[in-house]
Enzyme design. Structure first.
Site, mmCIF file in Angstrom:
data_model
loop_
_atom_site.group_PDB
_atom_site.id
_atom_site.type_symbol
_atom_site.label_atom_id
_atom_site.label_comp_id
_atom_site.label_asym_id
_atom_site.label_seq_id
_atom_site.Cartn_x
_atom_site.Cartn_y
_atom_site.Cartn_z
ATOM 1 N N PRO A 131 1.254 -3.233 2.150
ATOM 2 C CG PRO A 131 1.558 -1.527 0.381
ATOM 3 C CD PRO A 131 0.643 -2.663 0.674
ATOM 4 C CE1 TYR A 132 -0.217 0.694 9.398
ATOM 5 C CE2 TYR A 132 -1.540 -1.381 9.345
ATOM 6 C CZ TYR A 132 -1.103 -0.167 10.292
ATOM 7 O OH TYR A 132 -1.210 0.041 11.393
ATOM 8 C CG LEU A 133 -1.172 -5.681 7.258
ATOM 9 C CD1 LEU A 133 -2.058 -6.885 6.802
ATOM 10 C CD2 LEU A 133 -1.438 -5.170 8.695
#
Ligand SMILES: NC(=O)c1ccc[n+]([C@@H]2O[C@H](COP(=O)([O-])OP(=O)(O)OC[C@H]3O[C@@H](n4cnc5c(N)ncnc54)[C@H](OP(=O)(O)O)[C@@H]3O)[C@@H](O)[C@H]2O)c1
Length: 211
Positions: A124-126
């Site tokens: 989700p972050y990347l």
């Protein structure tokens, strides 16, 4: 230059505020709480309280550049990656266009070049970082996307390695990321560029000039 720093109270952000002020720039420090204002003034910034999950367009008015160094943080879930890391960055891209702040520096992350190859829990972050970067590339602004490796709290050495693709993973002190951003801000050779950043052997200014 008058610069809005988003995430000014963050671990990288505080170095950015201090080093920009030392370099003679005028810094508007975007913070979430009035309690953080005295520290921003100590560092040489002019605090402005605003929440990236709410209306932030006005915070860019009068600025010539934006540095986005905010983030939901490692303890936050997928929802915050979406509302802060992606949507927050995009809101400030739109605001920069609206207010004529043509320079925009993004603190991205090394793995954002290829989110699918990162660990499952980082997806989700990347993906949020990659989408924010893509929005910036399509914005028409004079952008630079900086993708550091794993951040540490060591004192900076002032020496880095920077290239479009470094072909290795590694670490870099937050202070050196901030130094690189200050150098990038006025380095026209970095307009429209995306690069990775790690600790290295080259003085920051020379590494940036060589991009
Ligand atoms: N950790 C790593 O190894 C790594 C690697 C590559 C890139 N990065 C990226 O580098 C950047 C800087 O990292 P860092 O270590 O300085 O992160 P940090 O210390 O967590 O700072 C993030 C800042 O964003 C602010 N923020 C969060 N939500 C906000 C909201 N809704 N409105 C306004 N501000 C908000 C936080 O405010 P508060 O101070 O009020 O909490 C904090 O000041 C981040 O974008 C991060 O994703 C990190």
């Amino acid at each position: 230059m008058k610069v809005l720093v988003a995430g000014a109270n963050g671990q990288v952000g505080q170095h950015i505020v201090r080093l920009l002020a030392e370099a003679g720039h005028e810094v508007r420090a975007l913070i979430r709480s009035e309690d953080q204002a005295p520290e921003m003034r100590n560092l040489g910034g002019e605090p402005m309280v605003a929440d990236l999950e709410a209306e932030v367009s006005h915070t860019v008015a009068g600025c010539e550049a934006v540095i986005f160094s905010a983030g939901g943080g490692p303890g936050s879930g997928a929802e915050k990656k979406e509302t802060i890391d992606r949507q927050g960055a995009v809101k400030l891209i739109e605001a920069a266009k609206e207010h004529g702040a043509n320079r925009y520096l993004m603190v991205s992350a090394m793995g954002a070049a290829d989110p699918e190859s990162g660990p499952e829990k980082m997806q989700p972050y990347l993906h949020a970082k990659a989408r924010a970067d893509q929005a910036l590339k399509e914005s028409g602004l004079d952008y630079t996307i900086v993708r550091p490796g794993s951040l540490t709290d060591e004192t900076g050495t002032g020496k880095v390695e920077a290239a479009a693709s470094l072909g290795r993973r590694g670490e870099i002190p937050r202070e050196d990321v901030a130094r690189a951003l200050v150098a990038v801000l006025t380095a026209e050779n970095t307009h429209g560029k995306t690069f990775e950043l790690l600790s290295g052997d080259t003085p920051v200014e020379r590494a940036i000039a060589n991009l």
